[in-house]
Every structure is written in structure tokens, then in C-alpha cells.
Design a protein around this motif. Structure first.
Motif, short mmCIF file in Angstrom:
data_model
loop_
_atom_site.label_atom_id
_atom_site.label_comp_id
_atom_site.label_asym_id
_atom_site.label_seq_id
_atom_site.Cartn_x
_atom_site.Cartn_y
_atom_site.Cartn_z
N PRO A 40 -8.47 -10.44 -8.74
CA PRO A 40 -7.60 -11.05 -7.72
C PRO A 40 -7.72 -12.57 -7.59
O PRO A 40 -6.70 -13.25 -7.47
CB PRO A 40 -8.03 -10.37 -6.41
CG PRO A 40 -8.66 -9.08 -6.84
CD PRO A 40 -9.30 -9.36 -8.17
N THR A 70 -14.41 -15.63 -5.65
CA THR A 70 -14.51 -14.58 -4.64
C THR A 70 -15.65 -13.64 -5.05
O THR A 70 -15.97 -13.52 -6.25
CB THR A 70 -13.18 -13.79 -4.50
OG1 THR A 70 -12.80 -13.31 -5.78
CG2 THR A 70 -12.08 -14.64 -3.92
N PRO A 71 -16.25 -12.96 -4.08
CA PRO A 71 -17.52 -12.28 -4.39
C PRO A 71 -17.42 -11.09 -5.33
O PRO A 71 -18.17 -11.00 -6.31
CB PRO A 71 -18.06 -11.87 -3.01
CG PRO A 71 -16.91 -11.97 -2.07
CD PRO A 71 -15.95 -12.98 -2.64
N VAL A 72 -16.52 -10.14 -5.02
CA VAL A 72 -16.45 -8.94 -5.87
C VAL A 72 -16.06 -9.34 -7.30
O VAL A 72 -16.64 -8.87 -8.29
CB VAL A 72 -15.45 -7.91 -5.29
CG1 VAL A 72 -15.34 -6.70 -6.21
CG2 VAL A 72 -15.88 -7.47 -3.89
N CYS A 73 -15.09 -10.25 -7.41
CA CYS A 73 -14.65 -10.71 -8.74
C CYS A 73 -15.80 -11.35 -9.50
O CYS A 73 -15.92 -11.17 -10.72
CB CYS A 73 -13.51 -11.71 -8.60
SG CYS A 73 -12.04 -11.02 -7.83
N LEU A 108 -8.04 -4.34 -4.22
CA LEU A 108 -8.78 -5.60 -4.09
C LEU A 108 -10.21 -5.40 -3.61
O LEU A 108 -11.11 -6.17 -3.95
CB LEU A 108 -8.03 -6.54 -3.12
CG LEU A 108 -7.04 -7.51 -3.77
CD1 LEU A 108 -6.03 -6.79 -4.65
CD2 LEU A 108 -6.33 -8.35 -2.72
N ARG A 141 -7.01 -5.18 -9.42
CA ARG A 141 -8.02 -5.09 -10.49
C ARG A 141 -7.52 -4.08 -11.53
O ARG A 141 -7.75 -2.88 -11.39
CB ARG A 141 -9.37 -4.63 -9.91
CG ARG A 141 -9.88 -5.54 -8.82
CD ARG A 141 -11.19 -5.10 -8.23
NE ARG A 141 -11.43 -5.82 -7.00
CZ ARG A 141 -11.89 -7.07 -6.93
NH1 ARG A 141 -12.22 -7.72 -8.03
NH2 ARG A 141 -12.06 -7.67 -5.77
C1 BEZ Z 1 -13.37 -10.35 -3.96
O1 BEZ Z 1 -13.43 -10.47 -5.17
O2 BEZ Z 1 -14.39 -10.31 -3.27
C2 BEZ Z 1 -12.04 -10.26 -3.30
C3 BEZ Z 1 -10.96 -10.90 -3.83
C4 BEZ Z 1 -9.74 -10.80 -3.21
C5 BEZ Z 1 -9.59 -10.03 -2.06
C6 BEZ Z 1 -10.70 -9.36 -1.56
C7 BEZ Z 1 -11.94 -9.45 -2.18
#
Ligand code: BEZ
Length: 216
Positions: A45, A49-52, A148, A129
Motif C-alpha cells: 500500500p 508504513t509499518p506492515v509494508c 491493507l 497487498r
Molecule cells: C502498513 O503497512 O502498516 C499500512 C499501510 C497502509 C494502510 C495500513 C497499514
């Protein structure tokens, strides 16, 4: 944005749509990218950003395993090339992990729309994703879409890649939870003649005419 723009969704068995794009490793034309190799093309996304960051780190740390499976990685997000470069550098400085594969800067959303990575009820501006498994003939063989807020599973990405390649090589199918080394499924017969021959075949483990396993 026209609603219609969102609905280009390539499907399993389709040829991967061709495109040109700017990436962190220079410009590419997809039809000329990774000749004679598999491609795992995946979207995230947003940079920074953290999860990415955890996911891209996972791809980077296990890149050798993809290389051993004759597979090139190709990332994508709707971010500028400058954001990509800044993020790659930032993660390298913070963690020592280097995203050493091309990441598409899809600012005009051209590729995201082409591959159904923009799913408007999830986000109108960020790609979901997605993971596309594309064979050396550029045919789409498996597609994953995650929202996301849930990161993908790198073991599963590598597992299905190996499953696709093994199924193709041995003309077999893979059962539930198949892992490398497990028995595989012998495709079921399609004629009465094949069914009778199957029931006499001592080289495979037959449960019934339609369900048979073998070790490869
Ligand atoms: C994430 O990578 O943390 C993230 C990116 C976009 C929306 C929500 C989370």
C-alpha cells in the motif's frame, strides 16, 4: 476516477498484461523482464508504513530462495521513485536489510489498475497487498489479494511457488498443506479405460480410482 477503471482484474490462466514502468532498478518493459524466469510481482500500500516494511524485509531476506526457484521479485506501490529510494535507504540504515529488487513507482496507477490492485472499497488511493505468480511464458498462475491491515505469509508465498513449479514439472497436483518432500496427487482418470488401468497400477498409492498419491 471512473469506477470502470478499477475493474481490470486479470485472472488465473490469463497472459500477464504488458506494461512499461519506472522502478528502483531503472525502466522496465514487463514482456522483456526476467526472460525465461518466473516472476513474483507484488504490491504494497505505501512506503514508510509499518506492515509494508515488515513484508518488504521478508522478501529481501528470502530473496536467495526465490533465486533458487528461478524467480525474480518485482515490487510495486503508488509512490514516487523518490519515496521508494528514501524508504529503501532508510530501512537499510535502520536494519541493514537492503531491498535489492526492482520496485515500480506507479504514481499514475497504470499498473495497479491493470492488475486489479486498486480495490476501491478497501482504498481508492493505495494498492492492496497483491501477489501475482507469473510463469516464464508470462501466464498468470496464482493470485493472492490481502487487505491493507493484514501482512502476507512469506512461507506460504514460497510454498505455493514451489508447488506450482513441482505440479508443472511432474504433471501432478498438490494436496492440502503440501510441503516440499510430501506425496503428491496423481491427476484422476478421465475415461473408463484410464480408471480401470488406474485401479491396477501398483506404482501409486490408491485410495480409490479418483484419489491416488505418489512420492516424487
Ligand atoms: C502498513 O503497512 O502498516 C499500512 C499501510 C497502509 C494502510 C495500513 C497499514
Amino acid at each position: 476516477m471512473e469506477q470502470q477503471d478499477f475493474f481490470s482484474m486479470p485472472r488465473i490462466g490469463d497472459m500477464a498484461p504488458d506494461f512499461s514502468a519506472v522502478t528502483t532498478k531503472g525502466k522496465i518493459k514487463f514482456s522483456e523482464f526476467a526472460k525465461d524466469k518466473w516472476v513474483v510481482m507484488f504490491s504494497h500500500p505505501a512506503d514508510f508504513t509499518p506492515v509494508c516494511t515488515t513484508e518488504m524485509t521478508g522478501f529481501a531476506k528470502r530473496k536467495d530462495e526465490f533465486t533458487k526457484l528461478n524467480t525474480e521479485l518485482l515490487g510495486l506501490s503508488i509512490d514516487s521513485i523518490h519515496a521508494h529510494l528514501g524508504w529503501v535507504d532508510n530501512v537499510r540504515k535502520n536494519t541493514g536489510v537492503y531491498f535489492d529488487f526492482p520496485i515500480i513507482a506507479d504514481l499514475d496507477m497504470k499498473v495497479s489498475k491493470m492488475y486489479g490492485m486498486l480495490q476501491p472499497n478497501e482504498s481508492e488511493t493505495a494498492a492492496v497487498r497483491a501477489v501475482f505468480f507469473i510463469d516464464p511464458k508470462k501466464k498468470i498462475r496464482l493470485i493472492m489479494y490481502y487487505p491493507l491491515n493484514v501482512g502476507r505469509n512469506m512461507n506460504e508465498i514460497l510454498r505455493v511457488l514451489e508447488a506450482l513449479q513441482t505440479a508443472e514439472k511432474y504433471k501432478v497436483a498438490m494436496p492440502l498443506d503440501w510441503q516440499k518432500g510430501d506425496k503428491v496427487i496423481v491427476p484422476p482418470p478421465t475415461t473408463l479405460e484410464e480408471m480401470d488401468a488406474r485401479l491396477l497400477d501398483k506404482s501409486i498409492e490408491i485410495t480409490d480410482f479418483y484419489l491416488a498419491h505418489k512420492q516424487i
